[in-house]
Design a protein around this motif. Structure first.
Motif, short mmCIF file in Angstrom:
data_model
loop_
_atom_site.label_atom_id
_atom_site.label_comp_id
_atom_site.label_asym_id
_atom_site.label_seq_id
_atom_site.Cartn_x
_atom_site.Cartn_y
_atom_site.Cartn_z
N ALA A 47 0.83 -1.21 0.00
CA ALA A 47 0.00 0.00 0.00
C ALA A 47 0.86 1.25 0.00
O ALA A 47 0.48 2.26 -0.59
CB ALA A 47 -0.93 0.00 1.20
N ASP A 48 2.02 1.19 0.68
CA ASP A 48 2.91 2.35 0.70
C ASP A 48 3.45 2.66 -0.68
O ASP A 48 3.61 3.82 -1.05
CB ASP A 48 4.08 2.12 1.67
N ALA A 49 3.74 1.63 -1.46
CA ALA A 49 4.24 1.83 -2.83
C ALA A 49 3.17 2.47 -3.71
O ALA A 49 3.48 3.33 -4.54
CB ALA A 49 4.70 0.51 -3.42
N ILE A 50 1.93 2.08 -3.52
CA ILE A 50 0.84 2.66 -4.31
C ILE A 50 0.65 4.12 -3.92
O ILE A 50 0.45 4.98 -4.78
CB ILE A 50 -0.46 1.85 -4.12
N ILE A 51 0.72 4.41 -2.61
CA ILE A 51 0.54 5.79 -2.16
C ILE A 51 1.68 6.66 -2.69
O ILE A 51 1.46 7.76 -3.18
CB ILE A 51 0.45 5.85 -0.63
N PHE A 52 2.93 6.17 -2.58
CA PHE A 52 4.06 6.95 -3.08
C PHE A 52 3.99 7.11 -4.59
O PHE A 52 4.25 8.19 -5.11
CB PHE A 52 5.40 6.28 -2.71
N GLY A 53 3.61 6.07 -5.31
CA GLY A 53 3.49 6.16 -6.76
C GLY A 53 2.42 7.13 -7.19
O GLY A 53 2.60 7.91 -8.12
N SER A 54 1.30 7.11 -6.49
CA SER A 54 0.23 8.04 -6.85
C SER A 54 0.61 9.47 -6.51
O SER A 54 0.30 10.40 -7.26
CB SER A 54 -1.08 7.65 -6.17
N LEU B 77 -1.36 15.90 -18.83
CA LEU B 77 -1.93 14.59 -19.15
C LEU B 77 -1.33 13.44 -18.35
O LEU B 77 -1.93 12.36 -18.28
CB LEU B 77 -1.75 14.30 -20.65
N LEU B 78 -0.16 13.64 -17.77
CA LEU B 78 0.55 12.57 -17.07
C LEU B 78 -0.30 11.88 -16.00
O LEU B 78 -0.36 10.65 -15.98
CB LEU B 78 1.85 13.11 -16.46
N PRO B 79 -0.97 12.63 -15.11
CA PRO B 79 -1.75 11.93 -14.09
C PRO B 79 -2.87 11.07 -14.67
O PRO B 79 -3.16 10.00 -14.13
CB PRO B 79 -2.35 13.06 -13.24
N PHE B 80 -3.47 11.51 -15.75
CA PHE B 80 -4.59 10.75 -16.32
C PHE B 80 -4.13 9.51 -17.08
O PHE B 80 -4.89 8.56 -17.23
CB PHE B 80 -5.41 11.65 -17.26
N LEU C 71 -2.78 3.10 -14.20
CA LEU C 71 -1.88 1.95 -14.20
C LEU C 71 -1.27 1.71 -12.82
O LEU C 71 -1.09 0.57 -12.41
CB LEU C 71 -0.76 2.16 -15.24
N VAL C 72 -0.94 2.79 -12.12
CA VAL C 72 -0.32 2.66 -10.80
C VAL C 72 -1.34 2.16 -9.78
O VAL C 72 -1.06 1.27 -8.99
CB VAL C 72 0.28 4.01 -10.34
N ILE C 73 -2.52 2.74 -9.80
CA ILE C 73 -3.54 2.37 -8.82
C ILE C 73 -4.19 1.04 -9.16
O ILE C 73 -4.56 0.27 -8.29
CB ILE C 73 -4.61 3.49 -8.71
#
Length: 64
Positions: free
Chosen positions: A2-9, A52-55, A60-62
């Protein structure tokens, strides 16, 4: 995990886009002022890429 997903997002939604947008604006202004078309086009591309990067990356990250 979960920490990796939070940091990636966070990385792709709050850290990289402002940095890319700032670099894009610097290149855009520099290109316009110095009449360098390559800098201007690169600045426009990086600025829109930052928007556009976040969209493009976050789904893919989440994983949704």
């Amino acid at each position: 995990m979960a920490d990796a997903i939070i940091f990636g997002s966070l990385l792709y939604s709050h850290i990289l886009p402002p940095i890319m947008a700032f670099i894009g604006i610097i290149l855009l202004c520099s290109g316009v002022m110095d009449n360098k078309r390559n800098y201007t086009l690169a600045g426009i591309a990086i600025f829109f890429g930052a928007g556009l990067l976040p969209f493009l990356i976050l789904p893919l990250v989440i994983g949704s």
